[in-house]
Enzyme design. Sequence first.
Site, PDB file in Angstrom:
ATOM      1  N   ARG A 214       7.144  -7.910  -3.682  1.00 31.74           N
ATOM      2  CA  ARG A 214       7.410  -7.485  -2.302  1.00 31.74           C
ATOM      3  C   ARG A 214       8.719  -8.067  -1.789  1.00 31.74           C
ATOM      4  NH1 ARG A 214       2.596  -8.902   1.207  1.00 31.74           N
ATOM      5  NH2 ARG A 214       3.650  -7.603   2.732  1.00 31.74           N
TER       6      ARG A 214
ATOM      7  N   ARG B  44      -2.377 -16.923   3.013  1.00 30.60           N
ATOM      8  CA  ARG B  44      -2.632 -16.029   4.128  1.00 30.60           C
ATOM      9  C   ARG B  44      -4.028 -15.388   4.088  1.00 30.60           C
ATOM     10  NH1 ARG B  44       1.734 -11.514   5.714  1.00 30.60           N
ATOM     11  NH2 ARG B  44       0.858 -10.351   3.986  1.00 30.60           N
TER      12      ARG B  44
ATOM     13  N   LYS C  46       6.115 -11.905  10.950  1.00 25.83           N
ATOM     14  CA  LYS C  46       6.394 -10.820  11.912  1.00 25.83           C
ATOM     15  C   LYS C  46       5.121 -10.367  12.639  1.00 25.83           C
ATOM     16  CE  LYS C  46       8.078  -7.830   8.981  1.00 25.83           C
ATOM     17  NZ  LYS C  46       7.975  -8.589   7.732  1.00 25.83           N
TER      18      LYS C  46
ATOM     19  N   ARG D  88      11.633   0.157   7.052  1.00 21.42           N
ATOM     20  CA  ARG D  88      11.836  -0.712   5.900  1.00 21.42           C
ATOM     21  C   ARG D  88      12.904  -0.154   4.965  1.00 21.42           C
ATOM     22  NH1 ARG D  88       6.372  -3.244   6.003  1.00 21.42           N
ATOM     23  NH2 ARG D  88       6.199  -4.839   4.395  1.00 21.42           N
TER      24      ARG D  88
ATOM     25  N   ARG E  86      -5.833 -10.311   1.446  1.00 20.37           N
ATOM     26  CA  ARG E  86      -5.482  -8.926   1.134  1.00 20.37           C
ATOM     27  C   ARG E  86      -5.311  -8.734  -0.362  1.00 20.37           C
ATOM     28  NH1 ARG E  86      -0.620  -7.801   5.276  1.00 20.37           N
ATOM     29  NH2 ARG E  86       0.265  -7.091   3.315  1.00 20.37           N
TER      30      ARG E  86
HETATM   31  P1  AMP Z   1       2.853  -5.262   5.686  1.00 22.04           P
HETATM   32  O1  AMP Z   1       1.509  -5.439   6.281  1.00 22.04           O
HETATM   33  O2  AMP Z   1       3.889  -4.868   6.700  1.00 22.04           O
HETATM   34  O3  AMP Z   1       3.279  -6.440   4.864  1.00 22.04           O
HETATM   35  O4  AMP Z   1       2.760  -4.009   4.687  1.00 22.04           O
HETATM   36  C1  AMP Z   1       1.892  -4.027   3.561  1.00 22.04           C
HETATM   37  C2  AMP Z   1       2.329  -2.965   2.577  1.00 22.04           C
HETATM   38  O5  AMP Z   1       2.251  -1.669   3.193  1.00 22.04           O
HETATM   39  C3  AMP Z   1       3.771  -3.068   2.093  1.00 22.04           C
HETATM   40  O6  AMP Z   1       3.927  -3.978   1.027  1.00 22.04           O
HETATM   41  C4  AMP Z   1       4.060  -1.631   1.680  1.00 22.04           C
HETATM   42  O7  AMP Z   1       3.453  -1.327   0.437  1.00 22.04           O
HETATM   43  C5  AMP Z   1       3.318  -0.841   2.745  1.00 22.04           C
HETATM   44  N1  AMP Z   1       4.201  -0.573   3.895  1.00 22.04           N
HETATM   45  C6  AMP Z   1       4.100  -1.085   5.150  1.00 22.04           C
HETATM   46  N2  AMP Z   1       5.079  -0.636   5.938  1.00 22.04           N
HETATM   47  C7  AMP Z   1       5.838   0.197   5.169  1.00 22.04           C
HETATM   48  C8  AMP Z   1       7.027   0.960   5.393  1.00 22.04           C
HETATM   49  N3  AMP Z   1       7.632   0.937   6.587  1.00 22.04           N
HETATM   50  N4  AMP Z   1       7.502   1.688   4.372  1.00 22.04           N
HETATM   51  C9  AMP Z   1       6.890   1.727   3.180  1.00 22.04           C
HETATM   52  N5  AMP Z   1       5.798   1.000   2.883  1.00 22.04           N
HETATM   53  C10 AMP Z   1       5.267   0.243   3.861  1.00 22.04           C
END
Ligand code: AMP
Length: 231
Positions: A173, A129, A15, A90, A162
């Site tokens: 996740r 990644r 994404k 989410r 990360r």
């Molecule tokens: P991402 O970079 O989108 O994969 O997000 C990394 C981490 O940030 C996720 O695994 C969650 O712990 C947190 N996170 C990101 N977006 C959200 C969201 N909309 N709601 C809750 N936690 C989030």
Amino acid sequence: MAIFLVLLGPPGVGKGTQAERLAEESGLPHVSSGDLFREAIKAQTPLGREAQTYIDRGELVPDKVTIAMVAERLNKPDCAEGAILDGFPRTIEQAKALDDVLAQRNASVTLVPYISSATETLLQRLGGRWTCRDCQAVYHVLWNPPSEPGKCDVCGGELYQRPDDTPETHRKRIEVYLEQTAPLIEYYRQRGLLVEINGEADIEGVYADLLAAVRHIGDKKPASSEEPCYA
Ligand code: AMP
């Protein structure tokens, strides 16, 4: 009328990469909740410190703080014409909050491209990644390697894995996604906003499908509409 795209899909489906490209091409800002959290963590703000404990475990940050953070971002002037949302909403509660935030400015979610993929593919992708420490650009050792190992093509920044990029966190996740985020597929399908895109294709293939979906936004508008459709 502003255009708000919600890129929906499991972790590791790409994404972020797709949203970044679409943002460049459309001129709309890329709003990634994950990036906002990572910036807050880097700056060691109270929000960052709170979010970190959840992120490191592969869990979702509580709705209340997440919604407040994204709402504040969407109210910045650069989002006046819309935004490409990546990683938010989410949960159903976040989706409802987004509807409210947009309704307050007479806007609504325009389209929800849902990028789907099999769990095995996601685990492979999450495994290789690398992310830029400075501009958050994402690379993959196999599918999207940087020209020079360890160095970002975009800004020259250092690439790192990360802390939430461990096999246990990846599984967690995906589990969290299936439980809490996947219900959004029906939420948006029922509203006639969902367009499914096959995330198993390569980056170019997914992007071509995404562009095709976005181009149809103009079709939904009245013939007299002068809004851009990014054709
Ligand atoms: P991402 O970079 O989108 O994969 O997000 C990394 C981490 O940030 C996720 O695994 C969650 O712990 C947190 N996170 C990101 N977006 C959200 C969201 N909309 N709601 C809750 N936690 C989030």
